[in-house]
Design an enzyme around this catalytic site. Structure first.
Site, PDB file in Angstrom:
ATOM      1  N   GLY A   1       5.617   2.211   3.811  1.00 15.67           N
ATOM      2  CA  GLY A   1       6.976   2.713   3.962  1.00 15.67           C
ATOM      3  C   GLY A   1       7.125   4.139   3.470  1.00 15.67           C
ATOM      4  O   GLY A   1       7.785   4.962   4.113  1.00 15.67           O
TER       5      GLY A   1
ATOM      6  N   LEU B   1       0.811  -1.218   0.000  1.00 24.06           N
ATOM      7  CA  LEU B   1       0.000   0.000   0.000  1.00 24.06           C
ATOM      8  C   LEU B   1       0.843   1.266   0.000  1.00 24.06           C
ATOM      9  O   LEU B   1       0.340   2.347  -0.267  1.00 24.06           O
ATOM     10  CB  LEU B   1      -0.888   0.020   1.254  1.00 24.06           C
ATOM     11  CG  LEU B   1      -2.270  -0.604   1.147  1.00 24.06           C
ATOM     12  CD1 LEU B   1      -2.959  -0.532   2.502  1.00 24.06           C
ATOM     13  CD2 LEU B   1      -3.104   0.102   0.103  1.00 24.06           C
TER      14      LEU B   1
ATOM     15  N   GLU C   1       1.645 -13.820  11.209  1.00 20.84           N
ATOM     16  CA  GLU C   1       3.064 -13.576  11.483  1.00 20.84           C
ATOM     17  C   GLU C   1       3.299 -12.281  12.259  1.00 20.84           C
ATOM     18  O   GLU C   1       4.250 -12.176  13.033  1.00 20.84           O
ATOM     19  CB  GLU C   1       3.861 -13.505  10.172  1.00 20.84           C
ATOM     20  CG  GLU C   1       3.851 -14.786   9.356  1.00 20.84           C
ATOM     21  CD  GLU C   1       2.757 -14.768   8.301  1.00 20.84           C
ATOM     22  OE1 GLU C   1       1.773 -14.001   8.470  1.00 20.84           O
ATOM     23  OE2 GLU C   1       2.883 -15.512   7.319  1.00 20.84           O
TER      24      GLU C   1
ATOM     25  N   CYS D   1      31.308  -2.970  -6.589  1.00 22.88           N
ATOM     26  CA  CYS D   1      31.554  -4.219  -5.863  1.00 22.88           C
ATOM     27  C   CYS D   1      31.992  -5.319  -6.831  1.00 22.88           C
ATOM     28  O   CYS D   1      33.112  -5.300  -7.323  1.00 22.88           O
ATOM     29  CB  CYS D   1      30.321  -4.609  -5.051  1.00 22.88           C
ATOM     30  SG  CYS D   1      30.656  -5.847  -3.776  1.00 22.88           S
ATOM     31  N   LEU D   2      31.118  -6.265  -7.165  1.00 23.31           N
ATOM     32  CA  LEU D   2      31.476  -7.283  -8.152  1.00 23.31           C
ATOM     33  C   LEU D   2      31.836  -6.634  -9.484  1.00 23.31           C
ATOM     34  O   LEU D   2      32.685  -7.146 -10.226  1.00 23.31           O
ATOM     35  CB  LEU D   2      30.324  -8.275  -8.333  1.00 23.31           C
ATOM     36  CG  LEU D   2      30.577  -9.437  -9.300  1.00 23.31           C
ATOM     37  CD1 LEU D   2      31.737 -10.312  -8.825  1.00 23.31           C
ATOM     38  CD2 LEU D   2      29.315 -10.278  -9.481  1.00 23.31           C
TER      39      LEU D   2
ATOM     40  N   ARG E   1      32.909 -10.068   0.651  1.00 18.62           N
ATOM     41  CA  ARG E   1      33.754 -11.060   1.317  1.00 18.62           C
ATOM     42  C   ARG E   1      35.096 -11.212   0.593  1.00 18.62           C
ATOM     43  O   ARG E   1      36.083 -11.654   1.163  1.00 18.62           O
ATOM     44  CB  ARG E   1      33.018 -12.410   1.351  1.00 18.62           C
ATOM     45  CG  ARG E   1      33.607 -13.436   2.306  1.00 18.62           C
ATOM     46  CD  ARG E   1      32.883 -14.783   2.191  1.00 18.62           C
ATOM     47  NE  ARG E   1      31.454 -14.671   2.384  1.00 18.62           N
ATOM     48  CZ  ARG E   1      30.859 -14.646   3.577  1.00 18.62           C
ATOM     49  NH1 ARG E   1      31.577 -14.707   4.680  1.00 18.62           N
ATOM     50  NH2 ARG E   1      29.545 -14.558   3.670  1.00 18.62           N
TER      51      ARG E   1
ATOM     52  N   HIS F   1      29.796   0.409  -1.934  1.00 19.32           N
ATOM     53  CA  HIS F   1      28.454   0.602  -2.499  1.00 19.32           C
ATOM     54  C   HIS F   1      28.014   2.059  -2.311  1.00 19.32           C
ATOM     55  O   HIS F   1      27.312   2.386  -1.347  1.00 19.32           O
ATOM     56  CB  HIS F   1      27.450  -0.333  -1.819  1.00 19.32           C
ATOM     57  CG  HIS F   1      27.577  -1.755  -2.224  1.00 19.32           C
ATOM     58  ND1 HIS F   1      26.850  -2.313  -3.257  1.00 19.32           N
ATOM     59  CD2 HIS F   1      28.361  -2.752  -1.740  1.00 19.32           C
ATOM     60  CE1 HIS F   1      27.177  -3.594  -3.387  1.00 19.32           C
ATOM     61  NE2 HIS F   1      28.092  -3.885  -2.480  1.00 19.32           N
TER      62      HIS F   1
ATOM     63  N   GLU G   1      25.782   3.693  -3.716  1.00 24.90           N
ATOM     64  CA  GLU G   1      24.338   3.906  -3.856  1.00 24.90           C
ATOM     65  C   GLU G   1      23.628   4.054  -2.514  1.00 24.90           C
ATOM     66  O   GLU G   1      22.527   4.621  -2.438  1.00 24.90           O
ATOM     67  CB  GLU G   1      23.692   2.774  -4.667  1.00 24.90           C
ATOM     68  CG  GLU G   1      23.648   1.410  -3.993  1.00 24.90           C
ATOM     69  CD  GLU G   1      24.866   0.547  -4.288  1.00 24.90           C
ATOM     70  OE1 GLU G   1      24.736  -0.691  -4.204  1.00 24.90           O
ATOM     71  OE2 GLU G   1      25.935   1.110  -4.600  1.00 24.90           O
TER      72      GLU G   1
END
EC number: 6.3.4.2
Length: 536
Positions: free
Chosen positions: A18, A15, A150, A382-383, A463, A508, A510
């Site tokens: 957030g 909806l 939950e 990163c990668l 890592r 990162h 971003e």
């Protein structure tokens, strides 16, 4: 006394709880209040760090190294604050901590139950969010939909907190959907009524209802919702579908949402409503002229939320140039040396973001090779940095079997290898190099001109790291290591000066971009892509 606002959702998921929570946070911050925000997720994973991007989307990393829900990215970007590990609480984290206490004997042999042990643990994490930031207001979004099994322990905990802290210190905001029935030509309030009835059955009476709708809410509909849900008429807030998420804070402000909250919680704002900066941002977004096409080469492109912060950062970087950023989603599993030129022919810049695992890595390497050989602006994250060094080792130096030890453990040339401190770690969750780390920038490099600082701090999640045994070889052949850890041991940035723009970073960036303050390396990439477009 810290005040607490809880944002729940009913009728359906997705909806925009957030965005509502983040928008409210922005409004209160602009009134001079210190705000923090957190998300309660009812899933049983301890955190999303080991979840598939196809399941969860992006994993957002905080300064202190917490792997969190992507909604925290929205929170940080909207409110312009840096959050911490207390800003994302999962059911898995709560249950895990309670069970560890039970094993230690902390409960002195008592029967461990959802009430009070689980609910007390949840309440403790609520309070820690405020204490750790010294916030005036803590806004907490409850994940899931009212009535979901939950989320019941979280609902019970936020019900109890009203008694613990006093009604004047707690406020409940409920988001619902007002569906439009086309055949009848009208909007229906019944789902909202039933959603609030469900919430009241769990002991919570909302103080404010935010109604998600396609069409304008008439006063009659507002009056009806107020009557059946037992709230003030002014406390029914309309949230219309918008072309840009950045319209939402302005929508809510026009209906005095911040004033309602301030009055209800007896807050003392320093300023009247100040949205000039936000209005300027929205005016910029609505006046973009032309577009820049960025080829994003990744393996999770079928779920674009996997790269949410990257895409948002690209958009932010386009605003200073009044350009819309069009992302061309390229599945790296479909890219080969034979078809890469055709696939990337129309893009103005190429970005390879972070990722894990061998699958589709060769397609990324093909895209990097194309960018390097054809002088197309390239930005690796990163990668994307790791594979840039692998591609260079293979195709410039001639180490044909060069690879990352993560992707090919048997490679004779592990250009990328496991960090030394990772050698004996067996668990996957929470064991990466995570959070904010310093990076020293080499003077006279492109990175130096981008950041204009000798030392920066950026967030990390990895890592594996560049293998320094190959540093001299790559440097001798034209690659520059423009950013390292302060001790020079870990490679943080690489670039190729012979190209107009070929920059990659281990961190990162971003995660630190803001709509009103684009991250420097994204801005430089978009500027280079614009120049490339104009030179065609």
């Amino acid at each position: 006394m810290t005040k607490f606002i809880f944002v729940t959702g009913g009728v359906v998921s997705s909806l925009g709880k957030g965005i509502t929570a983040a928008s409210l946070g922005r409004l209160l911050k602009d009134r001079g209040l210190k705000v923090t925000i957190q998300k309660f997720d009812p899933y049983l994973n301890v955190d999303p760090g080991t979840m598939s991007p196809y399941q969860h989307g992006e994993v957002f990393v905080t300064d202190d190294g917490a792997e969190t829900d992507l909604d925290l990215g929205h929170y940080e970007r909207f409110i312009d604050i840096n959050l911490n590990k207390y800003s994302n609480v999962t059911a898995g984290k709560v249950y895990s901590h309670v069970l560890k206490k039970e094993r230690r004997g902390d409960y002195l042999g008592g029967t461990v139950q959802v009430i009070p042990h689980i609910t007390n643990e949840i309440k403790e994490r609520l309070l820690l969010a405020g204490e750790s930031t010294n916030a005036d207001v803590v806004i907490t979004e409850i994940g899931g939909t009212t009535g979901d099994i939950e989320s019941l322990p979280f609902i019970e905990a936020i019900r109890q907190i009203r008694s613990d802290l006093g009604r004047e210190n707690v406020m409940y905001v409920h988001c619902t959907l007002l569906p439009y029935i086309k055949a009848a030509g009208e909007m229906k309030t019944k789902p909202t009524q039933h959603s609030v009835k469900e919430l009241r059955g769990l002991g919570i009476q909302p103080d404010l209802i935010v109604v998600r709708t396609e069409y304008e809410l008439t006063q009659d509909l507002k009056d009806k919702i107020a009557l059946f849900c037992d709230i003030d008429k002014a406390s029914v807030i309309e949230c219309r579908d918008a072309d840009s998420l950045y319209e939402i804070p302005l929508q809510l402000s026009k209906q005095d949402m911040d004033d309602i909250v301030i009055k209800r919680l007896e807050l003392n704002p320093k300023y009247e409503t100040q949205l000039d900066e936000w209005q300027y941002l929205l005016d910029t977004v609505n006046s973009l002229d032309g577009k820049i096409t960025i080829g994003l080469v990744g393996k999770y492109v079928s779920l674009q939320d996997a790269y949410l912060s990257v895409v948002e950062s690209l958009k932010h970087a386009g605003y200073p140039f009044k350009k819309d950023i069009e992302v061309k989603w390229i599945d790296s599993s479909e890219v080969t040396d034979e078809n890469v030129a055709e696939i990337l022919a129309e893009v103005d810049g190429i970005l390879v973001p972070g990722g894990f695992g061998f699958r589709a890595s060769e397609g990324k390497i093909s895209a990097i090779k194309y960018a390097r050989e054809n002088n197309v602006p390239y930005f690796g994250i990163c990668l994307g940095m790791q594979l840039a060094t692998v591609e260079f080792a293979r195709n410039v130096i001639g180490l044909d079997d060069a690879h990352s030890a993560e992707l090919d453990p048997n490679t004779p040339h592990p250009i990328i290898d496991l960090l030394p401190e990772q050698k004996d770690i067996e668990d996957l969750g929470g064991t990466l190099r995570l959070g904010l780390y310093p990076c020293h920038i080499k003077e006279g490099t492109l990175a130096d001109s981008i950041y204009n600082e000798t030392e920066i701090e950026e967030r990390h999640r990895h890592r594996y790291e560049f293998n320094n045994e190959y540093r001299e070889q790559l440097e001798a052949n034209g690659m520059v290591f423009s950013g390292t850890s302060p001790d020079g041991r870990l490679v943080e940035m690489v670039e190729i000066p012979s190209n107009d723009f070929f920059v990659a970073c281990q961190f990162h960036p971003e995660f630190l971009s803001r709509p009103n303050r684009p991250q420097p390396i994204f801005k430089a990439f978009i500027e280079a892509s614009l120049n490339h477009q104009q030179s065609k």
